[in-house]
Write a protein that holds these residues in place. Structure first.
Motif, PDB file in Angstrom:
ATOM      1  N   LEU A 160       0.852  -1.141   0.081  1.00  0.00           N
ATOM      2  CA  LEU A 160      -0.160   0.110   0.022  1.00  0.00           C
ATOM      3  C   LEU A 160       0.833   1.277   0.039  1.00  0.00           C
ATOM      4  O   LEU A 160       0.652   2.196  -0.807  1.00  0.00           O
ATOM      5  N   PHE A 207      -4.429  -3.204  -8.889  1.00  0.00           N
ATOM      6  CA  PHE A 207      -5.266  -4.609  -8.878  1.00  0.00           C
ATOM      7  C   PHE A 207      -4.283  -5.682  -8.512  1.00  0.00           C
ATOM      8  O   PHE A 207      -4.708  -6.510  -7.969  1.00  0.00           O
ATOM      9  N   ALA A 210      -4.264  -6.113  -4.959  1.00  0.00           N
ATOM     10  CA  ALA A 210      -5.463  -6.355  -4.581  1.00  0.00           C
ATOM     11  C   ALA A 210      -5.383  -7.952  -4.668  1.00  0.00           C
ATOM     12  O   ALA A 210      -5.776  -8.589  -3.529  1.00  0.00           O
ATOM     13  N   TYR A 213      -2.978  -9.461  -2.080  1.00  0.00           N
ATOM     14  CA  TYR A 213      -3.489  -9.317  -0.941  1.00  0.00           C
ATOM     15  C   TYR A 213      -4.358 -10.293  -0.471  1.00  0.00           C
ATOM     16  O   TYR A 213      -4.598 -11.145   0.418  1.00  0.00           O
ATOM     17  N   GLY A 214      -5.408 -10.486  -1.616  1.00  0.00           N
ATOM     18  CA  GLY A 214      -6.201 -11.676  -1.405  1.00  0.00           C
ATOM     19  C   GLY A 214      -5.561 -13.044  -1.262  1.00  0.00           C
ATOM     20  O   GLY A 214      -6.174 -14.043  -0.484  1.00  0.00           O
ATOM     21  N   GLY A 217      -3.318 -12.166   2.453  1.00  0.00           N
ATOM     22  CA  GLY A 217      -3.982 -11.714   3.529  1.00  0.00           C
ATOM     23  C   GLY A 217      -3.324 -10.434   4.190  1.00  0.00           C
ATOM     24  O   GLY A 217      -3.499 -10.229   5.268  1.00  0.00           O
ATOM     25  N   PHE A 219      -0.670  -6.689   3.236  1.00  0.00           N
ATOM     26  CA  PHE A 219       0.283  -5.778   2.262  1.00  0.00           C
ATOM     27  C   PHE A 219       1.642  -6.038   2.676  1.00  0.00           C
ATOM     28  O   PHE A 219       2.322  -5.472   1.855  1.00  0.00           O
ATOM     29  N   TYR A 233      -3.859 -21.554  -0.147  1.00  0.00           N
ATOM     30  CA  TYR A 233      -4.812 -21.313  -1.360  1.00  0.00           C
ATOM     31  C   TYR A 233      -4.148 -21.819  -2.550  1.00  0.00           C
ATOM     32  O   TYR A 233      -2.876 -21.922  -2.847  1.00  0.00           O
TER      33      TYR A 233
ATOM     34  N   ASN B  42     -10.691  -1.531  -5.537  1.00  0.00           N
ATOM     35  CA  ASN B  42     -11.219  -1.286  -4.277  1.00  0.00           C
ATOM     36  C   ASN B  42     -12.225  -2.267  -3.957  1.00  0.00           C
ATOM     37  O   ASN B  42     -12.103  -2.956  -2.625  1.00  0.00           O
ATOM     38  N   ALA B  44     -12.192  -5.408  -4.708  1.00  0.00           N
ATOM     39  CA  ALA B  44     -11.485  -6.646  -4.606  1.00  0.00           C
ATOM     40  C   ALA B  44     -10.992  -6.677  -3.179  1.00  0.00           C
ATOM     41  O   ALA B  44     -11.111  -7.413  -2.525  1.00  0.00           O
ATOM     42  N   MET B  45     -10.488  -5.494  -3.049  1.00  0.00           N
ATOM     43  CA  MET B  45      -9.716  -5.595  -1.533  1.00  0.00           C
ATOM     44  C   MET B  45     -10.833  -5.627  -0.432  1.00  0.00           C
ATOM     45  O   MET B  45     -10.445  -6.195   0.595  1.00  0.00           O
ATOM     46  N   PHE B  48     -11.792  -9.166  -0.383  1.00  0.00           N
ATOM     47  CA  PHE B  48     -10.807  -9.878   0.196  1.00  0.00           C
ATOM     48  C   PHE B  48     -10.563  -9.652   1.643  1.00  0.00           C
ATOM     49  O   PHE B  48     -10.480 -10.739   2.380  1.00  0.00           O
ATOM     50  N   ALA B  49     -10.805  -8.506   2.116  1.00  0.00           N
ATOM     51  CA  ALA B  49     -10.760  -8.058   3.371  1.00  0.00           C
ATOM     52  C   ALA B  49     -11.893  -8.992   4.289  1.00  0.00           C
ATOM     53  O   ALA B  49     -11.654  -9.548   5.473  1.00  0.00           O
ATOM     54  N   ARG B  52     -10.537 -12.803   4.418  1.00  0.00           N
ATOM     55  CA  ARG B  52      -9.484 -13.213   5.014  1.00  0.00           C
ATOM     56  C   ARG B  52      -9.568 -12.686   6.492  1.00  0.00           C
ATOM     57  O   ARG B  52      -8.801 -12.900   7.384  1.00  0.00           O
ATOM     58  N   GLY B  54      -9.384  -9.619   7.777  1.00  0.00           N
ATOM     59  CA  GLY B  54      -8.576  -8.558   8.333  1.00  0.00           C
ATOM     60  C   GLY B  54      -9.292  -7.100   8.023  1.00  0.00           C
ATOM     61  O   GLY B  54     -10.202  -7.098   7.079  1.00  0.00           O
ATOM     62  N   LEU B  55      -8.664  -6.028   8.570  1.00  0.00           N
ATOM     63  CA  LEU B  55      -9.179  -4.804   8.070  1.00  0.00           C
ATOM     64  C   LEU B  55      -8.537  -4.054   7.090  1.00  0.00           C
ATOM     65  O   LEU B  55      -8.722  -2.922   6.632  1.00  0.00           O
ATOM     66  N   ASP B  56      -7.253  -4.870   6.878  1.00  0.00           N
ATOM     67  CA  ASP B  56      -6.249  -4.127   6.280  1.00  0.00           C
ATOM     68  C   ASP B  56      -6.944  -3.456   4.898  1.00  0.00           C
ATOM     69  O   ASP B  56      -6.736  -2.386   4.113  1.00  0.00           O
ATOM     70  N   GLY B  57      -7.357  -4.476   4.067  1.00  0.00           N
ATOM     71  CA  GLY B  57      -7.994  -4.207   2.708  1.00  0.00           C
ATOM     72  C   GLY B  57      -9.165  -2.960   2.738  1.00  0.00           C
ATOM     73  O   GLY B  57      -9.054  -2.397   1.742  1.00  0.00           O
ATOM     74  N   ALA B  60      -7.009   0.245   3.111  1.00  0.00           N
ATOM     75  CA  ALA B  60      -6.453   0.500   1.971  1.00  0.00           C
ATOM     76  C   ALA B  60      -7.295   1.231   1.142  1.00  0.00           C
ATOM     77  O   ALA B  60      -6.777   2.195   0.252  1.00  0.00           O
TER      78      ALA B  60
END
Lengths: 520, 99
Positions: A160, A207, A210, A213-214, A217, A219, A233, B42, B44-45, B48-49, B52, B54-57, B60
Motif C-alpha cells: 500500500l 489490482f 489487491a 492481498y487476496g 491476506g 500487504f 490457497y 477497491n 476486490a480489496m 478479500f478483507a 481473510r 482482516g481490516l487492512d483491505g 487500503a
C-alpha cells in the motif's frame, strides 16, 4: 476496552525523506508569500539547502547503524543498506537535475519552462506572460514532491505504501512534462500520453496488489513471503497478481512492451525534466521492483525469472535496434534508456545473493544505475546547451561538427556515449560487467550472451553519434550556448564521475557490496 | 457469505475499464475508465478483507480513494489544457509525437 497504542515513528532515521517533503511544502508557501522577483532565488536556495540537509541526515544515520537499520514507521518503511544507498543516489541525482532546472542564462534569462503553462500556445495571454517575464517557480516544489515519493517508493515495505509513493512520484512528473517553453503543443501531448498510460499502469499495479492481498491476506512484504512459502490457497490469484504488479513496475522502468510512452515523453518534456525522469524515476522504479520481487516474491522466483528474462531480451533488442534509426538526439537517448532498462533487468533476473568477493544482483544493479545516472544527467545537460536561434537543437544532423565548435563539450559528450556503450575505462563498462556477471552466476548464461550481442549493436549507435560530432562538416547556425555554472556543474561532475567509476570502481563496488542485503 | 461474487464483479469492472482505456478515443472517457479500474481494485480489496478476516483491505481503499482524487486533479488539468489548445479531447488528435 483496550487503550489505543500510539504508533511509533522514527523521526531521525526518516529525516531525509521528511526534509525533502518539508522543503516541497515550504516551496508552496514561498509561491504564496514571497514577491515574484525573489521567488526563483528562494526556491533554488531552498532545494539546495534541502539536498544538503537531507544528505547530512542520511550520513548521520548511516554512521549510527545500531538504531538505523530495521523496519521503521510501524513496519511500512524498510531502512536497510539498499535503501540508504538509493536515497543517497536519489538525493545526489535529484540535486544535479534541479540545478539544470534552474539554468536561465542559456535562454537569455528564461528557464526551460513555459512562462504560463495554463495559457493557450500562441495566444495573447502567452505573449503577455512572456513579456512580463513570468515564470513557473512551482517546478521546484513539484520536483521535490516527486523526489520524496521516489524515496518512499524504494523503501516501501508494504504494497500500500508502495502504491501511494508511486502516485506521489508520478503525479508531479505528469505536470512537469507538460510545461516546456518551446514546442508547447508537443509538450502538452507528452503530458497527456504520460498521464493516461501512467494512470493505466498504476491501476494494473493496484489490482495486482489487491490480488496478492487476496492470496496472502497482507500487504506487508515479509508476510507475503511467509504466505507464499506456506501456501494455503491455489496459486492462480498469486500468479495473476504477480503479473499485474510486474506490468505496473515495468511500465515505470520503461521495459518493452510497456515502453511506448518513453520516447514520446522524453522528447516532449522539457529537457531538464527528461534528465530527471531518465535517472531518478528509473532508479526508483528499479529499486522498488527489486525489493518487491526479491523480498516478497523471492520464493516464487522460478515462476517470474523466465518471464522477466524474456522481457529483458525483448527490451534490449528493441531498444538498440530502434535506436539505430533515430535522427533526433532526445529520441536516441530515450531508446538508449529503454535498452539500459533491459540490461538492468538482466541482473534482476540473475537474482544471486552473492558470496565472498562477489557482488549480489542488487549491488551490481546499483552500480550500473549510478554509472548510468551520472552519464545521463550530464548528457541531458549537454542537450540543453546545443542551440540555434529558436532553442535547443535536437536533430542529430545539427550536432555535426560540434567537435570543432567546442572540443571540450564534444569530448565530454563522447566520453558519456562511450560509457553508455560500455567501452572499457568508463563507468558504463564496469556496470555492464557487474550486471552480466550477476546474471551469469544466477545461471542465465544465454541471457548474458544475448546482452553482450545487444551491447555490441548499441556500441554502433553511440559511435555513430561521436563520428557525426567530430568528422561531419559543421552544421550551420548551431552553437553551444553560454551556460552558467548551474549547467556546467552537472556536466562536469557527470563526466568526472563517469571516468572515475571506470578507472577506480573499487570504493563504490565496496560500498554497494557492503550494503546490498535487503531486510524483511 | 462467500465473497466470490464480489470478486467476479470486480474482475468484470476491471476488464470493462481496461477495454475502455484501450478503445475509447475521448481522453475524458479513457480517464473515467481508469477510475473504474481503481474502483474495481477497491471492491476486490474489500471483498478479500471480508474473506481473510482482516481490516487492512478496507483501510487500503481509503488510501486509494484519496490517491484517485489527487489523480483527478492532475488529470483534468492536463486534459483541459489540451482541450483549450486544440478544442478537442480526442487522443487521436494528439498525434504530433508519432513518428
Amino acid at each position: 476496552m483496550n487503550p489505543i497504542t500510539a504508533p511509533t515513528f522514527e523521526w531521525l532515521q526518516l529525516a531525509p525523506v521528511l526534509v525533502v517533503l518539508l522543503a516541497a511544502c515550504l516551496g508552496i508557501v514561498i509561491e504564496a508569500l514571497v514577491p515574484r522577483a525573489l521567488r526563483f532565488v528562494s526556491q533554488v536556495a531552498l532545494f539546495a539547502l534541502a539536498a544538503v540537509v537531507a544528505f547530512g541526515f542520511l550520513v548521520v544515520s548511516w554512521n549510527e547503524p545500531k538504531n538505523s537499520i530495521g523496519l521503521m514507521a510501524m513496519g511500512s518503511i524498510s531502512l536497510d543498506g539498499p535503501t540508504y544507498l538509493m536515497w543517497g543516489a536519489l538525493i545526489i541525482f535529484g540535486f544535479l537535475s534541479l540545478l539544470i532546472f534552474a539554468e536561465r542564462r542559456l535562454g537569455n534569462g528564461n528557464s526551460s519552462f513555459a512562462a504560463s503553462a495554463a495559457s493557450v500556445p500562441g495566444s495573447p495571454a502567452e505573449t503577455e506572460a512572456g513579456v512580463a517575464r513570468h515564470e513557473h517557480t512551482e517546478v521546484f516544489p513539484l520536483a521535490l514532491f516527486s523526489l520524496s515519493g521516489m524515496m518512499v517508493f524504494v523503501a516501501a515495505n508494504d504494497l500500500l505504501t508502495a502504491f501511494v509513493a508511486l502516485e506521489v512520484m508520478s503525479l508531479p512528473l505528469y505536470l512537469l512534462s507538460g510545461m516546456a517553453r518551446r514546442r508547447r503543443l508537443l509538450s502538452q501531448e507528452a503530458a497527456l500520453k504520460y498521464f493516461l498510460l501512467g494512470a493505466l499502469s498504476s491501476a494494473f499495479f493496484l489490482f495486482g496488489i489487491a490480488l496478492v492481498y487476496g492470496y496472502t491476506g497482507s500487504f506487508d512484504l515479509g508476510r507475503i513471503n511467509d504466505a507464499i512459502t506456506n501456501p494455503v490457497y491455489g496459486a492462480g490469484l498469486l500468479y495473476t497478481g504477480m503479473a499485474f504488479l510486474a506490468i505496473g513496475l515495468l511500465f515505470k522502468i520503461g521495459a518493452v512492451p510497456f515502453h511506448n510512452w518513453v520516447p514520446d515523453v522524453y522528447v516532449g518534456a522539457p529537457t531538464p525534466v527528461t534528465g530527471f525522469m531518465a535517472i531518478c524515476t528509473k532508479l526508483a522504479a528499479v529499486g522498488a521492483t527489486v525489493r518487491i520481487f526479491y523480498v516478497a516474491l523471492g520464493a516464487e522466483r522460478w515462476s517470474w525469472q523466465p518471464l522477466l528474462a524474456t522481457v529483458a531480451v525483448v527490451t534490449m533488442a528493441l531498444g538498440v535496434v530502434v535506436a539505430l534509426t533515430q535522427t533526433d538526439m532526445k529520441r536516441l537517448l530515450a531508446y538508449s534508456s529503454i535498452s539500459h532498462a533491459g540490461f538492468i533487468l538482466v541482473a534482476v533476473v540473475g537474482a544471486t545473493s552473492g558470496s565472498l568477493g562477489q557482488l549480489t544482483s542488487f549491488g551490481s544493479i546499483l552500480f550500473y544505475l549510478v554509472a548510468y545516472g551520472f552519464a545521463t544527467i550530464a548528457a541531458f545537460a549537454i542537450v540543453t546547451m546545443v542551440r540555434d536561434s529558436t532553442g535547443e537543437v535536437h536533430a542529430i544532423s545539427g550536432w555535426a561538427g560540434l567537435g570543432r565548435k567546442n572540443p571540450l563539450l564534444a569530448g565530454i559528450f563522447a566520453v558519456l556515449m562511450l560509457s553508455f556503450a560500455g567501452i572499457p575505462l568508463t563507468g558504463g563498462f564496469i556496470g555492464k560487467w557487474a550486471v552480466f556477471s550477476a546474471a551469469w552466476r544466477g545461471g542465465y548464461s544465454w541471457l548474458v550472451l544475448a546482452a553482450v550481442a545487444a551491447s555490441l549493436v548499441a556500441a554502433y549507435v553511440y559511435l555513430r553519434v561521436i563520428v557525426t560530432m567530430f568528422f561531419a562538416p559543421p552544421a550551420e547556425g548551431v552553437t553551444v550556448g553560454r551556460a552558467s555554472g548551474l549547467t556546467w556543474v552537472p556536466v562536469g561532475l557527470g563526466a568526472l564521475a563517469t571516468a572515475w567509476l571506470g578507472l577506480f570502481p573499487g570504493p563504490l563496488l565496496d560500498l554497494v557490496d557492503a550494503a546490498s542485503i535487503f531486510i524483511r | 457469505m462467500s465473497p466470490d461474487n464480489y470478486l467476479y464483479l470486480a474482475a468484470i469492472l476491471f476488464t470493462i475499464g481496461t477495454i475502455g482505456v484501450m478503445i475509447r478515443r475521448n481522453a475524458l472517457v479513457a480517464f473515467m475508465s481508469v477510475e473504474l479500474m481503481l474502483n474495481a481494485a477497491n471492491l476486490a480489496m474489500v471483498a478479500f478483507a471480508l474473506a481473510r478476516g482482516g481490516l487492512d483491505g478496507q483501510v487500503a481503499t481509503f488510501f486509494v480513494m484519496v490517491v484517485a482524487a489527487a489523480e483527478v486533479v492532475v488529470g483534468l488539468s492536463i486534459i483541459i489544457t489540451i482541450y483549450r489548445t486544440r478544442r478537442s479531447t480526442s487522443v487521436d488528435a494528439a498525434n504530433l509525437l508519432k513518428l
